[in-house]
Design a protein around this motif. Structure first.
Motif, PDB file in Angstrom:
ATOM      1  N   GLN A  12       0.838  -1.190   0.000  1.00  0.00           N
ATOM      2  CA  GLN A  12       0.000   0.000   0.000  1.00  0.00           C
ATOM      3  C   GLN A  12       0.875   1.243   0.000  1.00  0.00           C
ATOM      4  O   GLN A  12       1.934   1.268   0.631  1.00  0.00           O
ATOM      5  N   ASN A  13       0.426   2.272  -0.711  1.00  0.00           N
ATOM      6  CA  ASN A  13       1.135   3.547  -0.788  1.00  0.00           C
ATOM      7  C   ASN A  13       0.412   4.537   0.117  1.00  0.00           C
ATOM      8  O   ASN A  13      -0.510   5.227  -0.305  1.00  0.00           O
ATOM      9  N   LYS A  14       0.818   4.601   1.380  1.00  0.00           N
ATOM     10  CA  LYS A  14       0.156   5.473   2.342  1.00  0.00           C
ATOM     11  C   LYS A  14       0.518   6.943   2.114  1.00  0.00           C
ATOM     12  O   LYS A  14      -0.226   7.829   2.517  1.00  0.00           O
ATOM     13  N   LYS A  15       1.644   7.187   1.480  1.00  0.00           N
ATOM     14  CA  LYS A  15       2.087   8.552   1.229  1.00  0.00           C
ATOM     15  C   LYS A  15       1.251   9.231   0.137  1.00  0.00           C
ATOM     16  O   LYS A  15       1.223  10.461   0.061  1.00  0.00           O
ATOM     17  N   ALA A  16       0.570   8.442  -0.680  1.00  0.00           N
ATOM     18  CA  ALA A  16      -0.161   9.004  -1.818  1.00  0.00           C
ATOM     19  C   ALA A  16      -1.285   9.934  -1.371  1.00  0.00           C
ATOM     20  O   ALA A  16      -1.479  11.002  -1.955  1.00  0.00           O
ATOM     21  N   SER A  17      -2.044   9.555  -0.335  1.00  0.00           N
ATOM     22  CA  SER A  17      -3.145  10.413   0.098  1.00  0.00           C
ATOM     23  C   SER A  17      -2.626  11.680   0.769  1.00  0.00           C
ATOM     24  O   SER A  17      -3.342  12.670   0.850  1.00  0.00           O
ATOM     25  N   HIS A  18      -1.394  11.656   1.249  1.00  0.00           N
ATOM     26  CA  HIS A  18      -0.792  12.854   1.842  1.00  0.00           C
ATOM     27  C   HIS A  18      -0.303  13.818   0.760  1.00  0.00           C
ATOM     28  O   HIS A  18      -0.390  15.039   0.922  1.00  0.00           O
ATOM     29  N   ASP A  19       0.187  13.283  -0.338  1.00  0.00           N
ATOM     30  CA  ASP A  19       0.784  14.112  -1.384  1.00  0.00           C
ATOM     31  C   ASP A  19      -0.168  14.490  -2.517  1.00  0.00           C
ATOM     32  O   ASP A  19       0.127  15.401  -3.286  1.00  0.00           O
ATOM     33  N   TYR A  20      -1.297  13.775  -2.652  1.00  0.00           N
ATOM     34  CA  TYR A  20      -2.194  13.994  -3.787  1.00  0.00           C
ATOM     35  C   TYR A  20      -3.654  14.017  -3.337  1.00  0.00           C
ATOM     36  O   TYR A  20      -4.029  13.357  -2.377  1.00  0.00           O
ATOM     37  N   PHE A  21      -4.475  14.778  -4.076  1.00  0.00           N
ATOM     38  CA  PHE A  21      -5.919  14.653  -3.990  1.00  0.00           C
ATOM     39  C   PHE A  21      -6.284  13.561  -4.984  1.00  0.00           C
ATOM     40  O   PHE A  21      -6.110  13.733  -6.192  1.00  0.00           O
ATOM     41  N   ILE A  22      -6.766  12.425  -4.522  1.00  0.00           N
ATOM     42  CA  ILE A  22      -7.128  11.323  -5.415  1.00  0.00           C
ATOM     43  C   ILE A  22      -8.551  11.559  -5.910  1.00  0.00           C
ATOM     44  O   ILE A  22      -9.494  11.557  -5.129  1.00  0.00           O
ATOM     45  N   GLU A  23      -8.697  11.774  -7.214  1.00  0.00           N
ATOM     46  CA  GLU A  23      -9.987  12.122  -7.777  1.00  0.00           C
ATOM     47  C   GLU A  23     -10.750  10.922  -8.320  1.00  0.00           C
ATOM     48  O   GLU A  23     -11.965  10.914  -8.297  1.00  0.00           O
ATOM     49  N   ASP A  24     -10.036   9.929  -8.830  1.00  0.00           N
ATOM     50  CA  ASP A  24     -10.691   8.749  -9.398  1.00  0.00           C
ATOM     51  C   ASP A  24      -9.726   7.581  -9.289  1.00  0.00           C
ATOM     52  O   ASP A  24      -8.514   7.766  -9.297  1.00  0.00           O
ATOM     53  N   THR A  25     -10.271   6.365  -9.172  1.00  0.00           N
ATOM     54  CA  THR A  25      -9.414   5.186  -9.070  1.00  0.00           C
ATOM     55  C   THR A  25      -9.788   4.177 -10.152  1.00  0.00           C
ATOM     56  O   THR A  25     -10.941   4.116 -10.587  1.00  0.00           O
ATOM     57  N   TYR A  26      -8.793   3.401 -10.560  1.00  0.00           N
ATOM     58  CA  TYR A  26      -8.968   2.373 -11.577  1.00  0.00           C
ATOM     59  C   TYR A  26      -8.264   1.106 -11.115  1.00  0.00           C
ATOM     60  O   TYR A  26      -7.159   1.167 -10.578  1.00  0.00           O
ATOM     61  N   GLU A  27      -8.885  -0.030 -11.360  1.00  0.00           N
ATOM     62  CA  GLU A  27      -8.275  -1.318 -11.047  1.00  0.00           C
ATOM     63  C   GLU A  27      -7.632  -1.861 -12.323  1.00  0.00           C
ATOM     64  O   GLU A  27      -8.291  -1.982 -13.349  1.00  0.00           O
ATOM     65  N   ALA A  28      -6.341  -2.170 -12.236  1.00  0.00           N
ATOM     66  CA  ALA A  28      -5.612  -2.643 -13.403  1.00  0.00           C
ATOM     67  C   ALA A  28      -4.939  -3.965 -13.085  1.00  0.00           C
ATOM     68  O   ALA A  28      -4.418  -4.153 -11.983  1.00  0.00           O
ATOM     69  N   GLY A  29      -4.931  -4.858 -14.059  1.00  0.00           N
ATOM     70  CA  GLY A  29      -4.151  -6.072 -13.947  1.00  0.00           C
ATOM     71  C   GLY A  29      -2.704  -5.762 -14.277  1.00  0.00           C
ATOM     72  O   GLY A  29      -2.389  -4.704 -14.822  1.00  0.00           O
ATOM     73  N   LEU A 122      -4.312  -0.936  -7.866  1.00  0.00           N
ATOM     74  CA  LEU A 122      -5.283   0.153  -7.839  1.00  0.00           C
ATOM     75  C   LEU A 122      -4.511   1.443  -8.094  1.00  0.00           C
ATOM     76  O   LEU A 122      -3.622   1.809  -7.314  1.00  0.00           O
ATOM     77  N   ILE A 123      -4.799   2.093  -9.234  1.00  0.00           N
ATOM     78  CA  ILE A 123      -4.135   3.349  -9.545  1.00  0.00           C
ATOM     79  C   ILE A 123      -5.148   4.473  -9.402  1.00  0.00           C
ATOM     80  O   ILE A 123      -6.335   4.297  -9.678  1.00  0.00           O
ATOM     81  N   GLY A 124      -4.672   5.603  -8.947  1.00  0.00           N
ATOM     82  CA  GLY A 124      -5.544   6.752  -8.752  1.00  0.00           C
ATOM     83  C   GLY A 124      -5.095   7.918  -9.615  1.00  0.00           C
ATOM     84  O   GLY A 124      -3.904   8.111  -9.846  1.00  0.00           O
ATOM     85  N   LEU A 125      -6.071   8.668 -10.077  1.00  0.00           N
ATOM     86  CA  LEU A 125      -5.788   9.902 -10.795  1.00  0.00           C
ATOM     87  C   LEU A 125      -5.643  10.981  -9.735  1.00  0.00           C
ATOM     88  O   LEU A 125      -6.601  11.325  -9.052  1.00  0.00           O
ATOM     89  N   GLY A 126      -4.405  11.459  -9.559  1.00  0.00           N
ATOM     90  CA  GLY A 126      -4.132  12.381  -8.467  1.00  0.00           C
ATOM     91  C   GLY A 126      -3.710  13.745  -8.946  1.00  0.00           C
ATOM     92  O   GLY A 126      -3.059  13.895  -9.974  1.00  0.00           O
ATOM     93  N   ARG A 127      -4.129  14.752  -8.174  1.00  0.00           N
ATOM     94  CA  ARG A 127      -3.708  16.127  -8.406  1.00  0.00           C
ATOM     95  C   ARG A 127      -2.838  16.500  -7.218  1.00  0.00           C
ATOM     96  O   ARG A 127      -3.229  16.312  -6.065  1.00  0.00           O
ATOM     97  N   GLY A 128      -1.646  17.004  -7.471  1.00  0.00           N
ATOM     98  CA  GLY A 128      -0.676  17.288  -6.414  1.00  0.00           C
ATOM     99  C   GLY A 128      -1.167  18.309  -5.413  1.00  0.00           C
ATOM    100  O   GLY A 128      -1.799  19.301  -5.769  1.00  0.00           O
ATOM    101  N   LYS A 129      -0.866  18.066  -4.135  1.00  0.00           N
ATOM    102  CA  LYS A 129      -1.221  19.001  -3.070  1.00  0.00           C
ATOM    103  C   LYS A 129      -0.090  20.002  -2.893  1.00  0.00           C
ATOM    104  O   LYS A 129       1.085  19.675  -3.023  1.00  0.00           O
ATOM    105  N   LYS A 130      -0.470  21.206  -2.585  1.00  0.00           N
ATOM    106  CA  LYS A 130       0.500  22.232  -2.210  1.00  0.00           C
ATOM    107  C   LYS A 130       0.794  22.084  -0.721  1.00  0.00           C
ATOM    108  O   LYS A 130       0.088  21.395   0.008  1.00  0.00           O
ATOM    109  N   ASN A 131       1.834  22.757  -0.243  1.00  0.00           N
ATOM    110  CA  ASN A 131       2.199  22.646   1.169  1.00  0.00           C
ATOM    111  C   ASN A 131       1.093  23.134   2.097  1.00  0.00           C
ATOM    112  O   ASN A 131       0.856  22.550   3.151  1.00  0.00           O
ATOM    113  N   TYR A 132       0.381  24.198   1.701  1.00  0.00           N
ATOM    114  CA  TYR A 132      -0.676  24.693   2.575  1.00  0.00           C
ATOM    115  C   TYR A 132      -1.845  23.713   2.636  1.00  0.00           C
ATOM    116  O   TYR A 132      -2.524  23.626   3.654  1.00  0.00           O
TER     117      TYR A 132
END
Length: 157
Positions: A12-29, A122-132
């Motif tokens: 699991q990538n726990k850092k992803a939700s801290h660094d990105y706004f996850i807008e949509d997810t896709y399940e890929a083989g 599980l891949i997510g379409l993420g938009r990067g978060k700013k520091n604030y």
């Protein structure tokens, strides 16, 4: 005889939700070798630094580290962080091409799990978060933690 389902999370990538706004997810083989899936099932994978790209209408994940299988044979891959092809429907890939061309969007691997005997990513379409944004999320989390602590204290008396 029904399909067997096994939803075991392997990495699991726990850092992803801290660094990105996850807008949509896709399940890929994933296209893996036999020894890679054996190593995955043992939990020897790391997707913390991984990212996905789209080249020539195909999706690839890069920097996903799968350790070589110890009891492996000559078919053990030599590079544990090689680019691995992801299996998605053509409509999903064309939609992702359009979305990732927008400024600030990227494909982020979120977790690897096994479903019906097949390894899925599980891949997510993420938009990067700013520091604030990150500071604001941390403040909300701390406030929620304080509220829960206060409620537990109130319930004791």
């Amino acid at each position: 005889m029904g399909k067997k389902t096994d939803g075991k999370v392997l990495a699991q990538n726990k850092k992803a939700s801290h660094d990105y706004f996850i807008e949509d997810t896709y399940e890929a083989g994933m296209v893996l070798t036999g020894t890679e899936i054996k190593s995955l099932r043992l939990g020897k994978a790391n997707i913390a630094d991984a990212f996905a790209t789209i080249r020539n209408g195909e999706v690839f994940v890069h920097n996903m580290h799968i350790s070589p299988f110890e009891q492996g044979n000559r078919f053990n891959p030599t590079d544990p962080t090689r680019a691995r092809k992801l299996l998605l429907h053509k409509e999903q890939i064309s939609k992702l091409i359009g979305l990732t061309k927008q400024e600030g969007y990227t494909l982020v691997p979120l977790k690897i799990y096994v479903r019906n005997g097949y390894a899925k990513l599980l891949i997510g379409l993420g938009r990067g978060k700013k520091n604030y944004d990150k500071r604001e999320a941390a403040a909300k989390r701390d406030a929620q933690r304080e509220i829960q602590r206060a409620l537990r204290e109130k319930q004791k008396y």
